[in-house]
Design a protein around this motif. Structure first.
Motif, PDB file in Angstrom:
ATOM      1  N   GLY A  34       0.821  -1.202   0.000  1.00 21.03           N
ATOM      2  CA  GLY A  34       0.000   0.000   0.000  1.00 21.03           C
ATOM      3  C   GLY A  34       0.857   1.255   0.000  1.00 21.03           C
ATOM      4  N   LEU A  35       1.930   1.231   0.787  1.00 17.39           N
ATOM      5  CA  LEU A  35       2.815   2.409   0.858  1.00 17.39           C
ATOM      6  C   LEU A  35       3.477   2.681  -0.482  1.00 17.39           C
ATOM      7  N   GLN A  36       3.684   1.645  -1.282  1.00 18.91           N
ATOM      8  CA  GLN A  36       4.318   1.819  -2.591  1.00 18.91           C
ATOM      9  C   GLN A  36       3.319   2.280  -3.645  1.00 18.91           C
ATOM     10  N   GLY A  37       2.052   2.394  -3.232  1.00 19.29           N
ATOM     11  CA  GLY A  37       1.031   2.836  -4.193  1.00 19.29           C
ATOM     12  C   GLY A  37       0.573   1.728  -5.124  1.00 19.29           C
ATOM     13  N   LEU A  38       0.826   0.506  -4.747  1.00 22.94           N
ATOM     14  CA  LEU A  38       0.393  -0.598  -5.607  1.00 22.94           C
ATOM     15  C   LEU A  38      -1.095  -0.860  -5.396  1.00 22.94           C
ATOM     16  N   PRO A  39      -1.833  -1.173  -6.445  1.00 18.30           N
ATOM     17  CA  PRO A  39      -3.245  -1.561  -6.250  1.00 18.30           C
ATOM     18  C   PRO A  39      -3.302  -2.843  -5.435  1.00 18.30           C
ATOM     19  N   LEU A  40      -4.082  -2.823  -4.368  1.00 15.45           N
ATOM     20  CA  LEU A  40      -4.039  -3.928  -3.419  1.00 15.45           C
ATOM     21  C   LEU A  40      -5.212  -4.879  -3.617  1.00 15.45           C
ATOM     22  N   PRO A  41      -4.962  -6.145  -3.937  1.00 16.19           N
ATOM     23  CA  PRO A  41      -6.066  -7.097  -3.990  1.00 16.19           C
ATOM     24  C   PRO A  41      -6.735  -7.191  -2.627  1.00 16.19           C
ATOM     25  N   PRO A  42      -8.035  -7.338  -2.597  1.00 12.95           N
ATOM     26  CA  PRO A  42      -8.761  -7.271  -1.326  1.00 12.95           C
ATOM     27  C   PRO A  42      -8.545  -8.469  -0.415  1.00 12.95           C
ATOM     28  N   ALA A  43      -8.138  -9.584  -0.986  1.00 16.17           N
ATOM     29  CA  ALA A  43      -8.034 -10.797  -0.172  1.00 16.17           C
ATOM     30  C   ALA A  43      -7.011 -11.732  -0.798  1.00 16.17           C
ATOM     31  N   ALA A  44      -6.710 -12.796  -0.066  1.00 13.86           N
ATOM     32  CA  ALA A  44      -5.794 -13.799  -0.599  1.00 13.86           C
ATOM     33  C   ALA A  44      -6.369 -14.411  -1.864  1.00 13.86           C
ATOM     34  N   ASN A  45      -5.504 -14.809  -2.755  1.00 11.12           N
ATOM     35  CA  ASN A  45      -5.878 -15.456  -4.015  1.00 11.12           C
ATOM     36  C   ASN A  45      -6.762 -14.569  -4.882  1.00 11.12           C
ATOM     37  N   ARG A  46      -6.512 -13.294  -4.839  1.00  9.25           N
ATOM     38  CA  ARG A  46      -7.200 -12.314  -5.697  1.00  9.25           C
ATOM     39  C   ARG A  46      -6.144 -11.455  -6.382  1.00  9.25           C
ATOM     40  N   PHE A  47      -6.532 -10.802  -7.459  1.00 11.22           N
ATOM     41  CA  PHE A  47      -5.597  -9.889  -8.116  1.00 11.22           C
ATOM     42  C   PHE A  47      -6.234  -8.525  -8.271  1.00 11.22           C
ATOM     43  N   ALA A  48      -5.375  -7.553  -8.560  1.00 13.85           N
ATOM     44  CA  ALA A  48      -5.849  -6.193  -8.830  1.00 13.85           C
ATOM     45  C   ALA A  48      -5.000  -5.635  -9.952  1.00 13.85           C
ATOM     46  N   ARG A  49      -5.580  -4.726 -10.701  1.00 14.16           N
ATOM     47  CA  ARG A  49      -4.821  -4.072 -11.783  1.00 14.16           C
ATOM     48  C   ARG A  49      -4.851  -2.572 -11.540  1.00 14.16           C
ATOM     49  N   SER A  50      -3.794  -1.918 -12.032  1.00 10.45           N
ATOM     50  CA  SER A  50      -3.799  -0.465 -11.978  1.00 10.45           C
ATOM     51  C   SER A  50      -4.879   0.054 -12.914  1.00 10.45           C
ATOM     52  N   ALA A  51      -5.215   1.306 -12.718  1.00  9.05           N
ATOM     53  CA  ALA A  51      -6.327   1.880 -13.493  1.00  9.05           C
ATOM     54  C   ALA A  51      -6.069   1.778 -14.994  1.00  9.05           C
ATOM     55  N   ASP A  52      -4.809   1.939 -15.404  1.00  6.75           N
ATOM     56  CA  ASP A  52      -4.509   1.873 -16.839  1.00  6.75           C
ATOM     57  C   ASP A  52      -4.253   0.440 -17.305  1.00  6.75           C
ATOM     58  N   GLY A  53      -4.379  -0.522 -16.389  1.00  6.95           N
ATOM     59  CA  GLY A  53      -4.203  -1.927 -16.744  1.00  6.95           C
ATOM     60  C   GLY A  53      -2.768  -2.345 -16.935  1.00  6.95           C
ATOM     61  N   GLY A  54      -1.827  -1.416 -16.684  1.00  6.18           N
ATOM     62  CA  GLY A  54      -0.440  -1.754 -16.963  1.00  6.18           C
ATOM     63  C   GLY A  54       0.234  -2.542 -15.864  1.00  6.18           C
ATOM     64  N   LEU A  55      -0.363  -2.577 -14.712  1.00  6.78           N
ATOM     65  CA  LEU A  55       0.271  -3.245 -13.578  1.00  6.78           C
ATOM     66  C   LEU A  55      -0.686  -4.291 -13.027  1.00  6.78           C
ATOM     67  N   LEU A  56      -0.181  -5.484 -12.879  1.00  8.59           N
ATOM     68  CA  LEU A  56      -0.951  -6.579 -12.297  1.00  8.59           C
ATOM     69  C   LEU A  56      -0.340  -6.900 -10.943  1.00  8.59           C
ATOM     70  N   VAL A  57      -1.173  -6.943  -9.915  1.00  7.51           N
ATOM     71  CA  VAL A  57      -0.712  -7.327  -8.579  1.00  7.51           C
ATOM     72  C   VAL A  57      -1.545  -8.524  -8.154  1.00  7.51           C
ATOM     73  N   ALA A  58      -0.901  -9.665  -7.960  1.00  4.80           N
ATOM     74  CA  ALA A  58      -1.602 -10.870  -7.530  1.00  4.80           C
ATOM     75  C   ALA A  58      -1.210 -11.184  -6.097  1.00  4.80           C
ATOM     76  N   ARG A  59      -2.190 -11.475  -5.293  1.00  7.98           N
ATOM     77  CA  ARG A  59      -1.924 -11.828  -3.891  1.00  7.98           C
ATOM     78  C   ARG A  59      -1.964 -13.339  -3.770  1.00  7.98           C
TER      79      ARG A  59
END
Lengths: 194, 980
Positions: A34-59
């Motif tokens: 969160g401090l790095q400004g990464l889009p945070l998936p809400p729970a385990a085994n979920r993913f989130a993408r940045s608004a422009d879709g360029g960044l994928l963050v998988a938990r």
């Protein structure tokens, strides 16, 4: 359950090169993300993408994160890796050198049914689910993607698309196995994206 | 004799497409849509097969794949099931289990030796040790069905997984209704059936009531119009496993289905009447004959007699008459009054048959089938039978016929439900086992549930489908009760099965199990010998153990046993039903095989360098690098020499590589390894031995400390996955403040070793390699060839060397740079074989080669790697106990006497005629000029200088002696600064 080769059904497969990846885990990993400004998936085994879709963050589980930046993502990944190398408290770097693949098309589930026992057809894009499973005996991360321009199903009227990542030492085997199944069902191998 | 009728309404044939095939070398023809069996039947052959034991002539019996009469060898493929395999043009078909062909089968003489081959005879014969080899050769020739071709190609079939909410097994009326109702409720439904078309045996009847025909047709139409039901014809559910996991055998693949709920609408299996010569070709089950005529236009004979004990017999008669087949008589087991009452309840089929001119002989039982010289049926003898089952043999009458159809009852096809965990009870009102308790998520409908009337079957199907859908989480509305009372009296309008359709005969050959050639006397004798439970009877007599697995024999066998013991059938219980329900071709079980293989990122470079590959666990590694003009041995020797005298480079990327971070990382390593690591200095490494809780060595590696709270350690190639899993398990138990990261595949590594290694590496790295700054066992981080690297000074191969670890994508650049820089110095890449030689010369053990499942550090002479002062580590307590007693074996260095044959690994050490140890590693060392090795030996032989005798291939004895290790550079001078 009908054959991939039925009239009008297609599936396409490609390997993706030069992935910009990073990973980290630890008891304070979520807070740090969160401090790095990464889009945070809400729970385990979920993913989130940045608004422009360029960044994928998988938990991956509760406290491990897998990051992929789209083409040109070095400017995001490199600072992230540098920050991890400084070893913030409670956050540990996880080196990611995964091989990446993309499998898509309106018959993609017939191919997946031959290599994996997960019911991918029942997944919804809106659930933002990350699947960690075995595919032809190889541990993989699978994330459903919306069809994207330039993706394997772009010219084929839609269908589901999946990003697949694996340990690099299994990459050649996984790629060859998936190619065999795709070609055996009448699908096409797009090749390798750069 | 069977024959082809003119086109029949609704038949499955395409008579415009003729197919030619051969059977036993003779050419015949059939049509598209025929099965192998139906085409052979239409050809009017007197018989099609020979029985298993007596080699009696056999014809079609069930025409439902419920007997082994219709197994054929087709185009080299053994045991093809003729009843369900479509005919193809050009097929070459032969009978199985014959010697010299079907007609001239030499083994048919065994039929005359029946008196010498009673049940279980093989348990009481063939026990002479002297004669057994001869008997064994005879068994191998005589027994078994079909011939396997060793030249048969391996066929890969694509296995697949599937998922659904509700799986319905069986597409008869209740199965169709269940599938459609479940779909109506919103479930994802899969419907499977072995037949090529839906509807089951009830479909396609021309003589059934118009309302019934329309009801069935409506179900079939609705199926076509319901895309939510995935319909799989030609598919058999062969096994029902835990959590509603069902294996489906399709013609070209195996599908593994995970359902949320399963409906077993598998119906019932018609049972034969038992009477003398009931296996005569021409005697078959009525339902089979009706399928044959409706689907393939093949009549069972020109003059048919029906053996009856239920309403279905009369329905069969009317069906045959409607299709122009003569029915000479119906011989009904039941007394006239009973038959009339039962059929009045079922719609007066008897009256209709009588009105059609068919003679009905009630109160009579079949006594013997009479065959002609060609082996085919010519007549039936029948006798009066009273309500107690007593016959009047002296009053036997004979009727000429060429077909006898048996319609005396049914047994539930409950195998899949039983595999799921259902229990059954015997319902006397039905003379059938019906479900009693079902596991959650398993549902049963239709005739398996004891419901025989069509309307009832459809209604029960809807109920079961709705209940299954509800269980699976679908939320539609259903007007009706979800629960059924299986076999409830309300459904039983008439009993569909005779309680004892079994007629004895003084001359026997009244077959109960057609697959195993068992007749009544066999089962009675088995019971008399004390095998008087269903399980014992099965195992001693083999009843139910043939290809049909008791489908046509288990119930009659139970009846015979029950009567012999004076108990009820229900009290005996059933034998355990196990997968597979039907035989499954091995190609489907094998399927497309996936054998995961790992490759390091240097794989392509190894290939380009001439690597000769070898498997190392699930990795592929270079055994050595082939060069023109060099033999394998010469290449390996040259690689060893390069390391000893110049420099060599090996890919060690297969090693397990794990990072551990956190304040308690050192404490964790202290607990899982035998040595001390919490006190390891930053920038240093230490050998690490891992033990299990019994104190046995299970892995080894090197632990390097990168920071106060960060370590990087290695495992063996084969142990990485297991060790990582074990470490995770330990930390889940202990909850220490640390995190483990498995980077085995994400980091690559090379070992750059030899007296010239330091000089060459200095030009490629920013790390200070001066011995005083980078001592032996040190670890440093920096750049090598521009790639961020961790470099360890290690000595596995006994020379000055560096293990260079980088991210996987960076290793090709490092490899190329080292080879380029070393080219002028005689560098060679070296493979696994050279590494084995090098490490052996240093006396370094390899876990699981030089150790076994019982080797502890005491036996391995590795106590130097075990901490003497730690309070706790895994295996420590066991090791303390083991120290109190002498070791069972000890690992020692050995040297083979000059000129002697070189032993192999695992050759035994013999002392006074007893095994006293074995060789674990061996090599002929060019460096040392002798053959050396390691061996586990009895402690009495472990002292240096002890003489050993090793038995090699062929029984020769080779002499050796125990010597100290290391063999090469015993004072470790090669690691001193002067050496590089």
């Amino acid at each position: 359950m009908s054959a991939v080769a039925a009239a009008g059904r297609t599936v396409a497969f490609e390997r993706r090169h030069a992935l910009a990846l990073a990973g980290f885990k630890g008891p304070r990993a979520a807070e740090w993300a969160g401090l790095q400004g990464l889009p945070l998936p809400p729970a385990a085994n979920r993913f989130a993408r940045s608004a422009d879709g360029g960044l994928l963050v998988a938990r991956l589980g509760a406290a491990e994160f897998f990051i992929e930046a789209a083409a040109g993502g070095a400017r995001i990944i490199a600072p992230l890796r540098a920050a991890l190398a400084a070893r913030p408290p409670g956050v540990y770097p996880v080196l990611r050198e995964d091989w990446g693949f993309r499998l898509g098309g309106d018959a993609v589930h017939e191919v997946l049914a031959q290599v994996c026992n997960v019911d991918f057809a029942a997944l919804t894009l809106s659930s933002m689910g990350v699947v960690m499973t075995l595919m032809v005996g190889v541990a993989v991360i699978v994330i459903p993607e919306a069809a994207t321009a330039g993706g394997p199903d772009e010219a084929r009227g839609g269908g589901r698309c999946y990003g697949i990542w694996c340990d690099p030492t299994f990459g050649a085997y996984l790629g060859e196995a998936l190619k065999t199944v795709v070609e055996g069902g009448g699908g096409i191998i797009i090749g390798e994206s750069k | 004799m069977m024959y082809r009728l003119p086109p029949q309404p609704g038949e499955w044939l395409d008579r415009s497409t003729a197919l030619e095939f051969t059977f036993e070398g003779r050419t015949f023809s059939g049509y598209a849509g025929d099965t192998i069996s139906s085409a052979l039947a239409a050809a009017g052959l007197p018989y099609l097969a020979r029985s298993f034991k007596y080699h009696r002539p056999r014809g079609l019996l069930s025409y439902a794949n419920h007997d082994s009469n219709a197994l054929f060898q087709v185009d080299g493929v053994p045991n093809v099931r003729g009843d369900v395999t479509p005919l193809a043009h050009g097929m070459r078909v032969t009978a199985v289990n014959t010697f010299g062909g079907l007609e001239r089968d030499k083994a048919r003489l065994l039929g005359r030796l029946g008196a010498f081959l009673p049940v279980g005879f093989y348990y009481k014969a063939f026990h002479s040790k002297r004669w057994f080899p001869r008997w064994e050769r005879m068994f191998r020739v005589l027994t078994g069905l079909g011939t396997v071709s060793l030249a048969a190609p391996r066929l890969q079939t694509p296995k697949r997984y599937a998922h659904c909410d509700v799986l319905v097994i069986g597409a008869g009326p209740s199965g169709l209704a269940a599938a459609l109702e479940a779909a109506r409720q919103g479930a994802r439904v899969a419907l499977v059936d072995e037949a090529a078309r839906p509807g089951g045996g009830a479909f396609g009847r021309v003589a059934s009531a118009a309302g019934e025909r329309e009801a069935l047709a409506a179900l079939a139409r609705e199926l076509r119009d319901t895309p939510q039901v995935e319909y799989l014809p030609g598919t058999v559910a062969v096994g029902y496993y835990a959590d509603h996991w069902v294996a489906l055998a399709e013609p070209t693949r195996l599908t593994k289905v995970r359902a949320r709920a399963v409906v077993c609408a598998t119906g019932v299996i018609e049972q034969p009447a038992v009477f003398r010569n009931n296996d005569t070709p021409g005697v078959m089950l009525a339902s089979g004959a009706l399928r044959l005529i409706a689907r393939h236009g093949v009549a069972p004979g020109r003059r048919v007699v029906i053996v009856a004990a239920n309403a279905e017999a009369y329905e069969a008669c009317l069906e045959l008459k409607a299709r122009g087949v003569e029915v000479a008589a119906i011989v009904d087991f039941r007394a006239p009054a009973d038959a009339a009452a039962a059929d009045a309840a079922a719609g007066d089929g008897a009256a209709a048959c009588a009105a059609a001119g068919v003679r009905v002989v009630a109160g009579h039982a079949p006594y013997a089938a009479v065959a002609g010289a060609d082996g085919a049926l010519r007549a039936l003898e029948y006798v009066p039978i009273d309500v107690h089952g007593r016959i009047a043999a002296g009053a036997a009458q004979r009727i000429d016929c060429d077909a006898v159809l048996m319609s005396v009852g049914w047994a539930g096809a409950a195998q899949l439900a039983l595999q799921a965990g259902a229990t059954l009870r015997y319902a006397p009102e039905l003379q059938q086992f019906v479900p009693q308790d079902l596991p959650a998520g398993t549902f049963v409908t239709g005739r398996l549930n004891g419901i025989y009337e069509l309307a009832g079957r459809i209604a029960d199907g809807r109920r079961g489908g709705a209940a299954a859908a509800r269980f699976a989480g679908a939320s539609g509305e259903f007007q009706g009760a979800f629960d059924a009372a299986p076999g409830a009296a309300a459904h039983v309008m008439r009993c569909p099965s005779h309680p004892f359709p079994i007629v004895d005969h003084p001359l026997g050959k009244n077959f109960v199990d057609f697959d195993e050639d068992l007749h009544i006397k066999d089962l009675e004798n088995a019971a008399r010998e004390g095998f008087d439970s269903s399980e014992l009877l099965k195992r001693f007599s083999t009843v139910g153990m043939g290809p049909s697995q008791g489908k046509h024999s288990n119930l009659n066998a139970l009846r015979i046993l029950a009567r012999h013991l004076g108990v009820t059938v229900g009290s005996l219980g059933l034998t355990t039903a196990r997968p597979m329900v039907q035989p499954v071709p091995l190609k489907l079980m094998a399927g497309r095989s996936f054998q995961p293989e790992r490759r390091t990122p240097l794989d392509a470079l190894h290939a380009a360098a001439g690597a000769a590959w070898m498997p190392a666990g699930n990795w592929r590694r270079p055994e050595y690098y082939a060069r023109a003009g060099e033999t394998r041995a010469a290449s390996i020797a040259a690689e060893v020499a390069a390391v000893r005298h110049a420099v060599g480079l090996i890919d060690v990327g297969t090693l397990g590589k794990i990072e551990i971070y956190g304040p308690e990382a050192g404490e964790f390593l202290d607990r899982v390894y035998a040595g001390n690591y919490a006190d390891l200095a930053v920038g240093m490494s230490r050998y690490a031995l891992m033990l299990d809780e019994a104190g046995v060595i299970i892995d080894d590696g090197v632990v390097a400390r990168l920071a106060p709270d960060a370590f990087y350690f290695s495992t063996t190639t084969g142990g990485s996955a297991t060790v990582f899993r074990e470490l995770l398990r330990w930390n889940a138990l202990w909850g220490l403040d640390c995190a483990l990261v498995n980077v085995t595949g994400h980091r690559a590594a090379v070992n750059f070793a030899g007296p010239k290694s330091r000089a060459i590496l200095e030009g490629l790295t920013d790390i200070d390699l001066a011995p005083s700054r980078f001592p032996f066992l040190g670890v440093r981080e920096g750049q090598v060839a521009g790639i961020s690297a961790r470099v360890l000074r290690v000595g596995f191969v006994g020379e000055w060397g560096y293990e260079i670890h980088v991210p996987a994508s960076g290793i090709p650049a490092v490899w190329r740079a080292l080879l380029a820089a070393g080219a002028a110095h005689g560098i060679r890449p070296f493979g696994v074989e050279a590494q084995r030689v090098l490490r052996l010369e240093k006396g370094h053990l390899i876990v699981a080669q030089d150790t076994d499942g019982l080797t502890d550090p005491i036996q391995a002479n590795a106590l130097w790697a075990v901490s003497a002062r730690k309070r706790f580590f895994v295996g420590g307590r066991s090791l303390a106990i083991l120290r109190q007693r002498p070791p069972r074996q000890v690992l020692v260095g050995i040297e083979i006497d000059a000129g002697a044959t070189v032993p192999k690994e695992c050759h035994l050490i013999i002392e006074r005629g007893e095994i006293a140890g074995r060789v674990t590693s061996i090599t002929t060392s060019a460096t040392l000029g002798r053959t050396i090795g390691l061996a586990l030996v009895a402690p009495a032989l472990a002292a240096p200088g002890s003489r050993l005798t090793i038995r090699v291939d062929g029984g020769a004895i080779v002499a050796a002696r125990v010597v100290p290790t290391p063999f090469y550079d015993p004072k470790n001078m090669r690691q001193r600064a002067e050496a590089s």
